[in-house]
Design a protein around this motif. Sequence first.
Motif, PDB file in Angstrom:
ATOM      1  N   PHE A  87      -7.936  12.449  -4.509  1.00  0.00           N
ATOM      2  CA  PHE A  87      -8.406  11.380  -3.618  1.00  0.00           C
ATOM      3  C   PHE A  87      -9.346  10.435  -4.359  1.00  0.00           C
TER       4      PHE A  87
ATOM      5  N   ARG B 180      -7.602   8.179  -6.765  1.00  0.00           N
ATOM      6  CA  ARG B 180      -6.596   7.262  -6.231  1.00  0.00           C
ATOM      7  C   ARG B 180      -7.140   6.208  -5.285  1.00  0.00           C
ATOM      8  N   ILE B 181      -8.193   6.555  -4.533  1.00  0.00           N
ATOM      9  CA  ILE B 181      -8.610   5.652  -3.461  1.00  0.00           C
ATOM     10  C   ILE B 181      -9.163   4.307  -3.963  1.00  0.00           C
TER      11      ILE B 181
ATOM     12  N   CYS C  16      -6.613   9.839   1.786  1.00  0.00           N
ATOM     13  CA  CYS C  16      -6.444   8.450   1.345  1.00  0.00           C
ATOM     14  C   CYS C  16      -6.050   7.568   2.532  1.00  0.00           C
TER      15      CYS C  16
ATOM     16  N   THR D 136      -4.139  15.184   0.170  1.00  0.00           N
ATOM     17  CA  THR D 136      -4.651  13.974  -0.472  1.00  0.00           C
ATOM     18  C   THR D 136      -4.263  12.745   0.350  1.00  0.00           C
TER      19      THR D 136
ATOM     20  N   LYS E 103       3.389   9.454  -0.101  1.00  0.00           N
ATOM     21  CA  LYS E 103       2.975  10.482  -1.064  1.00  0.00           C
ATOM     22  C   LYS E 103       3.921  11.682  -1.012  1.00  0.00           C
TER      23      LYS E 103
ATOM     24  N   LEU F 281      -8.126   4.417   4.106  1.00  0.00           N
ATOM     25  CA  LEU F 281      -7.488   3.102   4.076  1.00  0.00           C
ATOM     26  C   LEU F 281      -7.364   2.531   5.493  1.00  0.00           C
TER      27      LEU F 281
ATOM     28  N   GLN G 284       1.652   6.426  -7.102  1.00  0.00           N
ATOM     29  CA  GLN G 284       0.599   7.307  -7.623  1.00  0.00           C
ATOM     30  C   GLN G 284       1.092   8.752  -7.680  1.00  0.00           C
TER      31      GLN G 284
ATOM     32  N   SER H 253       0.793   3.949  -3.006  1.00  0.00           N
ATOM     33  CA  SER H 253       0.483   5.364  -2.733  1.00  0.00           C
ATOM     34  C   SER H 253       1.595   6.261  -3.244  1.00  0.00           C
TER      35      SER H 253
ATOM     36  N   VAL I 162       1.102   6.093   4.214  1.00  0.00           N
ATOM     37  CA  VAL I 162       0.540   6.729   3.020  1.00  0.00           C
ATOM     38  C   VAL I 162       0.994   8.186   2.939  1.00  0.00           C
TER      39      VAL I 162
ATOM     40  N   THR J 159       0.839  -1.201   0.000  1.00  0.00           N
ATOM     41  CA  THR J 159       0.000   0.000   0.000  1.00  0.00           C
ATOM     42  C   THR J 159       0.875   1.253   0.000  1.00  0.00           C
TER      43      THR J 159
ATOM     44  N   LEU K  78      -6.252   1.972  -4.444  1.00  0.00           N
ATOM     45  CA  LEU K  78      -5.554   1.691  -3.186  1.00  0.00           C
ATOM     46  C   LEU K  78      -6.353   0.703  -2.348  1.00  0.00           C
TER      47      LEU K  78
END
Lengths: 459, 459
Positions: free
Chosen positions: B283, B286-287, A367, A363, A412, A371, A334, A331, A408, A327, B290
């Motif tokens: 978000f 991307r979510i 996210c 963001t 990012k 998650l 991305q 992340s 995350v 994960t 993920l």
Amino acid sequence: MAERFEIVEKALLAMLEEKKYSTLRDILVTMNPSDVAGLFDGLEEKQIPLLFRLLPKELAAETFVEMDSAAQELLIRGFSDNELKEVLDELYVDDAADLVEEMPANVVKRILKHADPEMRSSINQILRYPDNSAGSIMTTEYVSLRPHMTVEEAILRIRRQGIDKETIYTCYVIEKDRTLTGLVTVKDLLLAEDDEAPIEDIMLRNLIYVTTQTDQEEVARMFSKYNFLALPVVDGENRMVGIVTFDDAMDVMEEEATEDIELMGGMMPSEKPYLKSTPIDLFKNRIPWLLMLMVSATFTGLIITSFEDALAAQVALTAFIPMLMDTGGNSGSQSSVTVIRALSLDELKFRDLGLVLWKELRTAVLCGGVLAAACFGKIWLVDKMLLGNASITLGVSAVVCLTLWITVIVAKSVGCMLPMAAKAVKLDPAVMASPFVTTIVDALSLLVYFMFAKILLHL
Amino acid sequence: MAERFEIVEKALLAMLEEKKYSTLRDILVTMNPSDVAGLFDGLEEKQIPLLFRLLPKELAAETFVEMDSAAQELLIRGFSDNELKEVLDELYVDDAADLVEEMPANVVKRILKHADPEMRSSINQILRYPDNSAGSIMTTEYVSLRPHMTVEEAILRIRRQGIDKETIYTCYVIEKDRTLTGLVTVKDLLLAEDDEAPIEDIMLRNLIYVTTQTDQEEVARMFSKYNFLALPVVDGENRMVGIVTFDDAMDVMEEEATEDIELMGGMMPSEKPYLKSTPIDLFKNRIPWLLMLMVSATFTGLIITSFEDALAAQVALTAFIPMLMDTGGNSGSQSSVTVIRALSLDELKFRDLGLVLWKELRTAVLCGGVLAAACFGKIWLVDKMLLGNASITLGVSAVVCLTLWITVIVAKSVGCMLPMAAKAVKLDPAVMASPFVTTIVDALSLLVYFMFAKILLHL
């Protein structure tokens, strides 16, 4: 369309086998040179010169340009001096320069010997410019006009000179010393109301141009921004030396996107199409990254080793390592991929770093929060209740979910900053994509994981 | 070039602040519309109409097209009916259709009300075609000729009609019922020896065209293959309905590459440029990935849980999990990214699956072998001798290195097959890139790891 085309290809190759040459030739002359070149891909070596000799002179040259370099070399080696000269005479200078760049030395020697002196000197000029510069992709053949010419004289000149210019639609106005002062399009000339008006009255003076040293990526970006058919190339003294045409810019766009994608996938960029690459080629492009990333991944191993006791005390923690690593990696990639593409398209500059980081942080909080919540629910519903895993405690799930959230955010931030940093030090940002980011994020996420475990589970 | 340009931008914005309107205007008229549009990015909302009203009519319309949709909307809302009409009259139909697509309903209503009837019907026609089809990116304004016209008549017609056509350089020859029968370029017309020759004698009859339903990606590929300036678009009855020009094809190429890259990075594609995207936009894109990948990564966790006893017996094994997972992921993503790009460029078809697999297998054996050897050396030199890790045995290192080799082979096979399979079932192959491949390869590599551990270490 594509499938219908394959049927035609098969029929044509059958005609070649059956020696129906005149029918075949009648069909070939109606085809686009790119499609004719495509036919050669399906041929055995000895059939290549046979099919090529069926083509009329002009189509032969146009087809030759579109063929792959292996077939080109084979043909040149088989050409008589006369045949070689005929093909060369029909080539545009930039195509001839491309050809020279790709052929082995003895073939190059033969090509230069049979090119006419003017083309030979132009080829040499183009080859002197650095790879990937505007100079290396330009052609030296364009229509030049003088400021005092009338519209009528200009049209006459185009009619006289145009036949072997790559584009006649944009004409460049130059002074006696070859300084570039303006441009007129054929549209301007055709739509001009007064045939006697001097060119300097209708020409566009505020020109957008590149120099021979401009990077080809920058050139391609200018085409996609301004929608030009051609862009003039000048030297350090603003003297006109050539033009880049939109079709070459399209090739560059495609090449540069492929290069970015290959780098992002953790490979050295290659100019060979996939089906022409041998396993050795692929191996050479891929192994350096794999080795480097494998070695850096051992740091992650060291982190785990140094927390071996904690893992032994709480075996449940090990099972979450892959999920946390994946994960985090996803992340981070991305963000890095988004930033790399925006940098490539010139939507971002280094000075936007603060803005980018702030956007990514918000963001990431979103996210990561979602998650972590989903993960918490999943641990209790699936692992605890459904699978009855007794080693799952509130503490363990808190450690996992908190780590996930922080990972995350870290991922990012790292993912967006690395490409920006690469840009700042003039490295290709595409290098800082998923594989690289993943390796760094893995180590960081494990550190966070064990830190939380130590604090919350008192290990 | 880019930096020099920023200085000019700042100077111009300062002039606006200082109300030096006439000097500002004199400079603006010499600039390219794209650059003028760029100026608006640096403005506050209330300055936008102010600067826009300084532009002469034609430049205003050209600039308007290049602006982002937020600024366009702001301007339209502030326009008088007359101003709106003036801008609309100068727009090409395809740009007007793009505009209508991006504006909110009440603005669209106003636009359609003030567009002239011909443009209104063309806009409606273009908007009826599916998104991403040739019909949706074409323009209905082109120069059409008739087969019996002479060269001279054709040139006259271009001079009369050309002024508001997006391109005049390729003219299409159509019959009375609008069937497309040929094309001539302005180059052909200008270089024709006989002014009285009928068009049908010099036109190219074997045309390459697309239909309104052709996918825009296919259209872009045809441009990059054939180097056309424009491509005719016909309906189901071979009647000419419009043209796609090279600049639109370039935009599509760029868009499609961005879309592929976003998908490869595990995101939903977005049409908004990065700096215009809010954290909520990011978000949302991307979510989903993920979450999905996090859930599938839990399978990997389950595998680890079921081998907990083996890991407890040989703690050294845990430390190599990240390295094995990362190297597997990287190897797999190299293959998937390469295959995805080759599919996008149409270099590969599904029928090449066997060829691709065979090439990747040989590459994988090479890469895996070198990695395994390097890993073996590193374990003994660094972990054993340098760091003195006592739990490293010949058995453990054999398990790790064998797993590494097999993992690379499995990863590259999975990595190349998934995108091909996606293509076969008409999914976008770019979906099958690193994030997805990594998740699958992780699970497989752990299974291989524990299998070897069981066999070789008798756990």
